[in-house]
Scaffold this motif. Structure first.
Motif, PDB file in Angstrom:
ATOM      1  N   GLU A  12      -0.948   2.999   8.356  1.00 45.08           N
ATOM      2  CA  GLU A  12      -1.087   3.901   9.496  1.00 45.08           C
ATOM      3  C   GLU A  12      -1.567   3.106  10.700  1.00 45.08           C
ATOM      4  OE1 GLU A  12      -3.503   7.291   8.888  1.00 45.08           O
ATOM      5  OE2 GLU A  12      -2.478   7.851   7.031  1.00 45.08           O
ATOM      6  N   GLY A  13      -1.015   3.440  11.861  1.00 42.91           N
ATOM      7  CA  GLY A  13      -1.489   2.828  13.100  1.00 42.91           C
ATOM      8  C   GLY A  13      -0.912   1.456  13.348  1.00 42.91           C
ATOM      9  N   LEU A  14      -0.033   0.999  12.478  1.00 40.27           N
ATOM     10  CA  LEU A  14       0.554  -0.324  12.694  1.00 40.27           C
ATOM     11  C   LEU A  14       1.607  -0.199  13.783  1.00 40.27           C
ATOM     12  CD1 LEU A  14       0.663  -3.270  11.627  1.00 40.27           C
ATOM     13  CD2 LEU A  14       2.642  -2.559  10.322  1.00 40.27           C
ATOM     14  N   LEU A  15       1.413  -0.920  14.858  1.00 35.23           N
ATOM     15  CA  LEU A  15       2.358  -0.856  15.965  1.00 35.23           C
ATOM     16  C   LEU A  15       3.397  -1.939  15.766  1.00 35.23           C
ATOM     17  CD1 LEU A  15      -0.173  -0.295  18.864  1.00 35.23           C
ATOM     18  CD2 LEU A  15       1.169   1.400  17.614  1.00 35.23           C
ATOM     19  N   ALA A  16       4.584  -1.515  15.409  1.00 34.38           N
ATOM     20  CA  ALA A  16       5.655  -2.464  15.150  1.00 34.38           C
ATOM     21  C   ALA A  16       6.959  -1.703  15.216  1.00 34.38           C
ATOM     22  CB  ALA A  16       5.468  -3.095  13.770  1.00 34.38           C
ATOM     23  N   PRO A  17       8.035  -2.397  15.452  1.00 34.20           N
ATOM     24  CA  PRO A  17       9.323  -1.689  15.465  1.00 34.20           C
ATOM     25  C   PRO A  17       9.519  -0.902  14.181  1.00 34.20           C
ATOM     26  CG  PRO A  17       9.579  -3.972  16.156  1.00 34.20           C
ATOM     27  CD  PRO A  17       8.183  -3.822  15.682  1.00 34.20           C
ATOM     28  N   ASP A 154     -11.341 -11.449  -4.038  1.00 36.60           N
ATOM     29  CA  ASP A 154     -10.112 -11.179  -4.797  1.00 36.60           C
ATOM     30  C   ASP A 154     -10.198  -9.852  -5.539  1.00 36.60           C
ATOM     31  OD1 ASP A 154      -8.897 -13.513  -3.941  1.00 36.60           O
ATOM     32  OD2 ASP A 154      -9.765 -14.712  -5.557  1.00 36.60           O
ATOM     33  N   VAL A 156     -11.753  -7.252  -4.361  1.00 39.17           N
ATOM     34  CA  VAL A 156     -11.484  -6.254  -3.319  1.00 39.17           C
ATOM     35  C   VAL A 156      -9.982  -6.188  -3.051  1.00 39.17           C
ATOM     36  CG1 VAL A 156     -11.847  -5.698  -0.888  1.00 39.17           C
ATOM     37  CG2 VAL A 156     -13.763  -6.483  -2.284  1.00 39.17           C
ATOM     38  N   THR A 157      -9.319  -7.354  -3.061  1.00 38.96           N
ATOM     39  CA  THR A 157      -7.860  -7.369  -2.877  1.00 38.96           C
ATOM     40  C   THR A 157      -7.178  -6.572  -3.989  1.00 38.96           C
ATOM     41  OG1 THR A 157      -7.952  -9.524  -1.811  1.00 38.96           O
ATOM     42  CG2 THR A 157      -5.842  -8.871  -2.739  1.00 38.96           C
ATOM     43  N   GLU A 160      -7.649  -3.005  -3.263  1.00 37.26           N
ATOM     44  CA  GLU A 160      -6.788  -2.668  -2.125  1.00 37.26           C
ATOM     45  C   GLU A 160      -5.347  -2.440  -2.593  1.00 37.26           C
ATOM     46  OE1 GLU A 160      -6.717  -2.222   1.126  1.00 37.26           O
ATOM     47  OE2 GLU A 160      -4.623  -2.667   1.567  1.00 37.26           O
ATOM     48  N   GLU A 167       0.210  -2.408   1.388  1.00 35.93           N
ATOM     49  CA  GLU A 167      -0.394  -2.523   2.713  1.00 35.93           C
ATOM     50  C   GLU A 167      -0.704  -3.984   3.058  1.00 35.93           C
ATOM     51  OE1 GLU A 167      -3.401   0.496   4.799  1.00 35.93           O
ATOM     52  OE2 GLU A 167      -4.341  -0.783   3.301  1.00 35.93           O
ATOM     53  N   ARG A 168      -1.162  -4.703   2.021  1.00 36.63           N
ATOM     54  CA  ARG A 168      -1.558  -6.095   2.230  1.00 36.63           C
ATOM     55  C   ARG A 168      -0.404  -6.955   2.742  1.00 36.63           C
ATOM     56  NH1 ARG A 168      -1.178 -10.133  -1.523  1.00 36.63           N
ATOM     57  NH2 ARG A 168      -0.838  -8.694  -3.256  1.00 36.63           N
ATOM     58  N   TRP A 171       0.084  -8.085   6.328  1.00 38.95           N
ATOM     59  CA  TRP A 171      -0.730  -9.159   6.892  1.00 38.95           C
ATOM     60  C   TRP A 171      -0.500 -10.493   6.183  1.00 38.95           C
ATOM     61  CZ3 TRP A 171      -2.052  -4.118   7.193  1.00 38.95           C
ATOM     62  CH2 TRP A 171      -2.442  -3.654   8.449  1.00 38.95           C
ATOM     63  N   ILE A 175       5.237  -9.534  10.194  1.00 36.93           N
ATOM     64  CA  ILE A 175       6.607  -9.288  10.656  1.00 36.93           C
ATOM     65  C   ILE A 175       6.915 -10.247  11.782  1.00 36.93           C
ATOM     66  CG2 ILE A 175       6.692  -6.883   9.961  1.00 36.93           C
ATOM     67  CD1 ILE A 175       5.731  -6.136  12.735  1.00 36.93           C
ATOM     68  N   ARG A 176       8.195 -10.583  11.883  1.00 35.66           N
ATOM     69  CA  ARG A 176       8.601 -11.507  12.934  1.00 35.66           C
ATOM     70  C   ARG A 176       9.510 -10.793  13.906  1.00 35.66           C
ATOM     71  NH1 ARG A 176       8.613 -14.727   8.283  1.00 35.66           N
ATOM     72  NH2 ARG A 176      10.768 -14.164   7.829  1.00 35.66           N
TER      73      ARG A 176
END
Lengths: 176, 279
Positions: A12-17, A154, A156-157, A160, A167-168, A171, A175-176
């Motif tokens: 959520e909230g990720l600003l990307a195309p 790790d 916590v990862t 997650e 979600e991980r 990051w 994205i390119r």
């Protein structure tokens, strides 16, 4: 938990195309790089230390450290490290990274138990020679502390990945 | 009516990322903390090793073992010059030594108090191995017998508060043995009967310092009863033999001297020599 690839759930909230997706390296590329990671780790953790110990021993500077432990733990660390690299986009990555940390802690505990190192110069058994003892328990304890921090990270990862699959990846593989 | 304006072109989608989710931030911080701890450790280790290159330990040129004498104690002292040219303190600096006879009897030991050597300072540590040569001690025989002693020493210190180091060394030649030259080597007591009788004491001073004082030699019969004693001044140069005589008035009766015990009292020291058969 399955070991399969994580679904790249969009955070959520990720600003990307809208059509952007994280693009992990293909499995074959990761396998090829994983082999290189294994070779690099094996060289650093097994080959060089055992060579150094044997070289010192052949120059009458024996060090009281078992090469068996170096080969055992070094090989395990190299294998698990390479596996973790290959599995980075997968759910199994967190547990694998934790396994690397645990083996590393085990290795450090073995080193802790073998402290101090003894290096002998000249005579033997107190016959006109010099024996140097190098203690490193504090260093090993600090390294164990640092590895525990990594282990916690790790863990916590892993949580997650369980709570927010994929979600991980946004990051880990930007994205390119 | 004005023509409707074309719809505004939407801004290009931003390609930046939103803030990381909480769990990922925590994981990142933990990994970052681990990395920082490891880097600090490596820097501290490198600093400690670099600083240690300025440490110098040496015996002053020309200085060897210098014996000093006490009450039934012979102390072998070696002065060590320490110089810490590094930028970190050397903490817990301690010197310890032990010496024992060929039969494994420990006859002397030494341990200096732990000291801290500040950066860019130098000091001298006197390492003195006290050999107990008192009556009944294993070392008493060393007063009169030349032999070889095994010795081992340790220098302990901590580099940069991180790396404890210990150097163990065995002085001497083959077998870790160091020669021991007895201060009363070839010690002998003879008695010439007469009125009064004469007691003669001879020995070789094997030390590198003179021995001087007053020696009282008490003669005993075969049953262990004192027959009498004689007192004579002693002045034996370093490494030189000594022979001296004194009159000895024996107890009335038929006391035949069989053994003798001598006690030397000098300036600041005294020794009781082992019992010897009277010749």
């Amino acid at each position: 938990m399955s070991a399969g690839p994580l679904p790249a759930g969009r955070p959520e909230g990720l600003l990307a195309p809208a059509d952007a997706r994280p693009r992990p390296l293909p499995l074959l590329s990761r396998l090829a790089l994983g082999v290189l990671v294994f070779l690099g780790l094996y060289l650093a953790l097994v080959t060089l230390p055992t060579f150094a110990i044997q070289a010192l021993g052949s120059n009458n500077l024996p060090i009281s450290l078992s090469t068996q432990n170096i080969v055992l733990f070094g090989t395990l660390l190299a294998l698990l490290g390479a596996a973790a690299y290959i599995a980075r986009p997968m759910r199994i990555y967190g547990p694998l990274a934790m396994a690397v940390d645990l083996v590393e802690i085990g290795y450090l505990l073995v080193l802790y138990a073998s402290s101090p190192f003894h290096v002998s110069f000249g005579g033997t058994g107190g016959s006109g020679g010099i024996v140097i003892q190098i203690g490193f328990t504090l260093i090993v304890l600090v390294l164990i502390g640092a590895t525990l921090l990594t282990l916690a990270g790790d863990a916590v990862t892993t949580v997650e990945d369980l709570q927010h699959p994929g979600e991980r990846l946004w990051w880990s593989y930007p994205i390119r | 009516m004005a023509a409707p304006s074309p719809a505004p072109i939407p801004p290009a989608p931003k390609r930046r990322r939103a803030g990381r989710p909480r769990l990922m931030r925590i994981s990142r911080w933990l990994h970052l903390a681990s990395t920082i701890v490891t880097i600090l450790l490596v820097v501290a280790l490198a600093g400690a090793v670099l600083s240690a290159t300025g440490l110098r330990v040496a015996a002053p040129s020309g200085a060897g073992e210098v014996p000093t004498l006490g009450n039934n104690v012979v102390e072998l002292t070696i002065n060590l010059n320490l110089s810490n040219g590094g930028f970190l303190a050397i903490s817990g600096f301690q010197v310890a030594a032990i010496t024992w006879t060929g039969s494994g009897l420990v006859v002397g030991h030494y341990a200096s108090p732990a000291a801290t050597l500040s950066p860019h300072t130098q000091t001298t540590v006197a390492v003195g191995i006290a050999v107990d040569v008192g009556p009944g001690s294993p070392g008493q025989a060393l007063l009169t017998q030349d032999t070889s002693l095994s010795a081992e020493g340790w220098v302990n210190f901590t580099l940069g508060y991180l790396i404890p180091l210990s150097f163990g060394f065995s002085p001497g030649g083959s077998g870790g043995l160091a020669p021991w030259n007895a201060p009363f080597g070839n010690y002998a007591v003879t008695y010439a009967a007469g009125s009064p009788g004469t007691v003669t004491v001879s020995f070789d001073n094997g030390l590198s310092i003179p021995i001087a004082g007053t020696m009282v030699t008490t003669l005993y019969d075969a049953g262990g009863s004192s027959c009498g004693s004689g007192s004579l001044p002693v002045d034996a140069g370093a490494g030189h033999p000594f022979e001296g005589s004194a009159t000895a008035a024996l107890s009335p009766g038929t006391c035949v001297p069989a053994t003798a015990v001598s006690t030397l009292s000098g300036p600041g020291y005294s020794f009781t020599l082992p019992e010897v058969t009277v010749g």
